[in-house]
Write a protein that holds these residues in place. Structure first.
Motif, PDB file in Angstrom:
ATOM      1  N   MET A   1       0.846  -1.192   0.000  1.00 35.70           N
ATOM      2  CA  MET A   1       0.000   0.000   0.000  1.00 35.70           C
ATOM      3  C   MET A   1       0.882   1.243   0.000  1.00 35.70           C
ATOM      4  SD  MET A   1      -2.926   1.160   2.716  1.00 35.70           S
ATOM      5  CE  MET A   1      -3.798   2.714   2.509  1.00 35.70           C
ATOM      6  N   THR A   2       0.594   2.174  -0.906  1.00 35.43           N
ATOM      7  CA  THR A   2       1.390   3.386  -0.997  1.00 35.43           C
ATOM      8  C   THR A   2       0.843   4.474  -0.068  1.00 35.43           C
ATOM      9  OG1 THR A   2       0.060   4.169  -2.873  1.00 35.43           O
ATOM     10  CG2 THR A   2       2.079   2.950  -3.374  1.00 35.43           C
ATOM     11  N   ILE A   3       1.758   5.307   0.411  1.00 31.63           N
ATOM     12  CA  ILE A   3       1.417   6.406   1.298  1.00 31.63           C
ATOM     13  C   ILE A   3       1.166   7.650   0.463  1.00 31.63           C
ATOM     14  CG2 ILE A   3       2.185   7.781   3.256  1.00 31.63           C
ATOM     15  CD1 ILE A   3       1.770   4.803   3.851  1.00 31.63           C
ATOM     16  N   LYS A   4       0.050   8.325   0.687  1.00 30.62           N
ATOM     17  CA  LYS A   4      -0.274   9.526  -0.066  1.00 30.62           C
ATOM     18  C   LYS A   4       0.380  10.740   0.590  1.00 30.62           C
ATOM     19  CE  LYS A   4      -4.676   7.781  -1.825  1.00 30.62           C
ATOM     20  NZ  LYS A   4      -6.147   7.976  -1.877  1.00 30.62           N
ATOM     21  N   VAL A   5       1.205  11.420  -0.179  1.00 27.82           N
ATOM     22  CA  VAL A   5       1.961  12.558   0.319  1.00 27.82           C
ATOM     23  C   VAL A   5       1.641  13.783  -0.521  1.00 27.82           C
ATOM     24  CG1 VAL A   5       4.282  13.522   0.662  1.00 27.82           C
ATOM     25  CG2 VAL A   5       3.825  11.128   1.212  1.00 27.82           C
ATOM     26  N   SER A   6       1.374  14.890   0.138  1.00 27.06           N
ATOM     27  CA  SER A   6       1.169  16.174  -0.537  1.00 27.06           C
ATOM     28  C   SER A   6       2.374  17.064  -0.256  1.00 27.06           C
ATOM     29  CB  SER A   6      -0.106  16.863  -0.032  1.00 27.06           C
ATOM     30  OG  SER A   6      -1.248  16.077  -0.304  1.00 27.06           O
ATOM     31  N   VAL A   7       2.905  17.681  -1.302  1.00 18.67           N
ATOM     32  CA  VAL A   7       4.016  18.619  -1.146  1.00 18.67           C
ATOM     33  C   VAL A   7       3.435  20.028  -1.196  1.00 18.67           C
ATOM     34  CG1 VAL A   7       6.193  19.466  -2.070  1.00 18.67           C
ATOM     35  CG2 VAL A   7       5.656  17.015  -2.165  1.00 18.67           C
ATOM     36  N   ILE A   8       3.495  20.729  -0.066  1.00 24.58           N
ATOM     37  CA  ILE A   8       2.935  22.073   0.056  1.00 24.58           C
ATOM     38  C   ILE A   8       4.021  22.996   0.575  1.00 24.58           C
ATOM     39  CG2 ILE A   8       1.131  23.509   1.096  1.00 24.58           C
ATOM     40  CD1 ILE A   8      -0.530  20.994   1.504  1.00 24.58           C
ATOM     41  N   GLY A   9       4.321  24.025  -0.195  1.00 27.44           N
ATOM     42  CA  GLY A   9       5.336  24.974   0.237  1.00 27.44           C
ATOM     43  C   GLY A   9       6.692  24.344   0.460  1.00 27.44           C
ATOM     44  N   GLY A  10       7.046  23.335  -0.340  1.00 27.27           N
ATOM     45  CA  GLY A  10       8.332  22.668  -0.197  1.00 27.27           C
ATOM     46  C   GLY A  10       8.398  21.683   0.950  1.00 27.27           C
ATOM     47  N   THR A  11       7.265  21.373   1.583  1.00 27.20           N
ATOM     48  CA  THR A  11       7.217  20.444   2.707  1.00 27.20           C
ATOM     49  C   THR A  11       6.349  19.247   2.348  1.00 27.20           C
ATOM     50  OG1 THR A  11       7.435  22.280   4.276  1.00 27.20           O
ATOM     51  CG2 THR A  11       6.651  20.183   5.148  1.00 27.20           C
ATOM     52  N   ALA A  12       6.830  18.047   2.638  1.00 23.25           N
ATOM     53  CA  ALA A  12       6.081  16.823   2.363  1.00 23.25           C
ATOM     54  C   ALA A  12       5.210  16.495   3.565  1.00 23.25           C
ATOM     55  CB  ALA A  12       7.033  15.669   2.069  1.00 23.25           C
ATOM     56  N   LEU A  13       3.895  16.403   3.334  1.00 21.66           N
ATOM     57  CA  LEU A  13       2.936  16.218   4.419  1.00 21.66           C
ATOM     58  C   LEU A  13       2.044  15.006   4.157  1.00 21.66           C
ATOM     59  CD1 LEU A  13       1.813  19.943   4.804  1.00 21.66           C
ATOM     60  CD2 LEU A  13       3.429  18.717   6.264  1.00 21.66           C
ATOM     61  N   VAL A  14       1.724  14.282   5.231  1.00 17.22           N
ATOM     62  CA  VAL A  14       0.789  13.159   5.182  1.00 17.22           C
ATOM     63  C   VAL A  14      -0.431  13.547   6.011  1.00 17.22           C
ATOM     64  CG1 VAL A  14       0.422  10.726   5.724  1.00 17.22           C
ATOM     65  CG2 VAL A  14       2.674  11.508   4.944  1.00 17.22           C
ATOM     66  N   PHE A  15      -1.604  13.532   5.386  1.00 13.35           N
ATOM     67  CA  PHE A  15      -2.821  13.985   6.056  1.00 13.35           C
ATOM     68  C   PHE A  15      -3.670  12.845   6.609  1.00 13.35           C
ATOM     69  CE2 PHE A  15      -1.728  17.702   3.593  1.00 13.35           C
ATOM     70  CZ  PHE A  15      -2.135  18.766   4.381  1.00 13.35           C
ATOM     71  N   ASP A  16      -3.544  11.664   6.044  1.00 10.52           N
ATOM     72  CA  ASP A  16      -4.397  10.549   6.437  1.00 10.52           C
ATOM     73  C   ASP A  16      -3.818   9.851   7.670  1.00 10.52           C
ATOM     74  OD1 ASP A  16      -5.934   8.272   6.687  1.00 10.52           O
ATOM     75  OD2 ASP A  16      -6.060   7.930   4.524  1.00 10.52           O
ATOM     76  N   PRO A  17      -4.551   9.821   8.803  1.00 11.39           N
ATOM     77  CA  PRO A  17      -4.030   9.152  10.014  1.00 11.39           C
ATOM     78  C   PRO A  17      -3.695   7.685   9.797  1.00 11.39           C
ATOM     79  CG  PRO A  17      -5.917  10.537  10.559  1.00 11.39           C
ATOM     80  CD  PRO A  17      -5.840  10.491   9.056  1.00 11.39           C
ATOM     81  N   SER A  18      -4.464   7.001   8.937  1.00  8.83           N
ATOM     82  CA  SER A  18      -4.167   5.582   8.692  1.00  8.83           C
ATOM     83  C   SER A  18      -2.827   5.422   7.982  1.00  8.83           C
ATOM     84  CB  SER A  18      -5.287   4.941   7.867  1.00  8.83           C
ATOM     85  OG  SER A  18      -5.403   5.555   6.593  1.00  8.83           O
ATOM     86  N   ASP A  19      -2.473   6.377   7.116  1.00  9.46           N
ATOM     87  CA  ASP A  19      -1.166   6.335   6.473  1.00  9.46           C
ATOM     88  C   ASP A  19      -0.052   6.556   7.492  1.00  9.46           C
ATOM     89  OD1 ASP A  19      -2.091   5.785   3.957  1.00  9.46           O
ATOM     90  OD2 ASP A  19      -2.014   7.846   3.229  1.00  9.46           O
ATOM     91  N   CYS A  20      -0.307   7.402   8.479  1.00 12.55           N
ATOM     92  CA  CYS A  20       0.686   7.635   9.533  1.00 12.55           C
ATOM     93  C   CYS A  20       0.955   6.355  10.309  1.00 12.55           C
ATOM     94  CB  CYS A  20       0.206   8.731  10.482  1.00 12.55           C
ATOM     95  SG  CYS A  20      -0.039  10.353   9.706  1.00 12.55           S
ATOM     96  N   VAL A  21      -0.095   5.565  10.549  1.00 12.34           N
ATOM     97  CA  VAL A  21       0.057   4.297  11.260  1.00 12.34           C
ATOM     98  C   VAL A  21       0.875   3.314  10.422  1.00 12.34           C
ATOM     99  CG1 VAL A  21      -1.168   2.306  12.212  1.00 12.34           C
ATOM    100  CG2 VAL A  21      -2.067   4.614  12.572  1.00 12.34           C
TER     101      VAL A  21
END
Length: 227
Positions: A1-21
């Motif tokens: 399963m791939t982790i969904k990452v958004s790049v905002i303002g040069g920072t890579a962020l993960v928004f989904d709590p299940s992906d964090c787990v």
């Protein structure tokens, strides 16, 4: 399963709590929680999503085909209204066009304003430590590049303070050696000096930091009779 990452303002962020787990349990990556409540924006004790990933963590996930870059903007959202995009999650952007993965990674890496040779060195060290089963977190508060844990940081204390070094072109500063060893011993850790073993072909393209041969060597320093 791939982790969904958004790049905002040069920072890579993960928004989904299940992906964090999944990051923590399956990949041994903790990131740094940066989210707070709009009603209490200055509290910093109980932070939540989004989870911020370092460039080394992003490169590691990309190399292991475990990351997928998604647009932080939902369908019908323009760049001019990017203030609203903070409240958009990757799920809301599923119907938006999928960005070119290599292009996003290249722009993200180049946007770090770091020398690619130095980035390659720190990434190789990060990967070497990860392959030994350790977790790594930023080591600024201990005067290092990373701190290394033998397991999940929620269960273990850190064992190593890791500093990076170009052993081929940089001289070894004995004052730094003494300070690092004493600091690590005083905090019940070991100071690890890690870097490249010798010169290599210098690659200047962002994606090629993943393709250069890993040639990492580590030296541990312990200050006897101190601490």
């Amino acid at each position: 399963m791939t982790i969904k990452v958004s790049v905002i303002g040069g920072t890579a962020l993960v928004f989904d709590p299940s992906d964090c787990v999944i990051l923590r349990k399956e990949h041994g990556i903790t990131g740094v929680l940066t989210g707070t409540l709009p009603s209490a924006p200055q509290q910093s004790l109980l932070l939540g999503v989004p989870l911020r990933l370092s460039v080394e963590e992003v490169l590691y996930l990309y190399e292991h085909k475990a990351v997928e870059f998604v647009s932080p903007l939902g369908p019908g959202t323009s760049l001019e209204s990017r203030n609203d995009s903070f409240f958009q999650t990757p799920d809301a952007a599923e119907s938006a066009p999928m960005p070119d993965q290599e292009l996003v990674l290249t722009k993200y890496v180049c946007g770090q304003k770091r020398d690619l040779d130095e980035l390659y060195r720190t990434y190789c060290i990060f990967k070497t430590v990860k392959e030994k089963g350790h977790f790594t977190l930023p080591g600024l508060r201990f005067g290092g590049k990373f701190v290394s844990y033998p397991g999940d940081p929620l269960r273990y204390h850190s064992h190593f303070i890791i500093n990076t070094k170009d052993f081929y072109s940089d001289r070894l500063d004995l004052v730094q050696l003494v300070k690092g060893g004493r600091l690590a011993t005083g905090t019940k850790k070991m100071w690890l000096l890690a870097g490249e073993k010798g010169p290599g072909t210098r690659k200047k393209l962002a994606l090629q930091v993943l393709n250069r041969e890993t040639r990492t060597v580590c030296f541990s320093v312990e200050w006897a009779g101190f601490g």
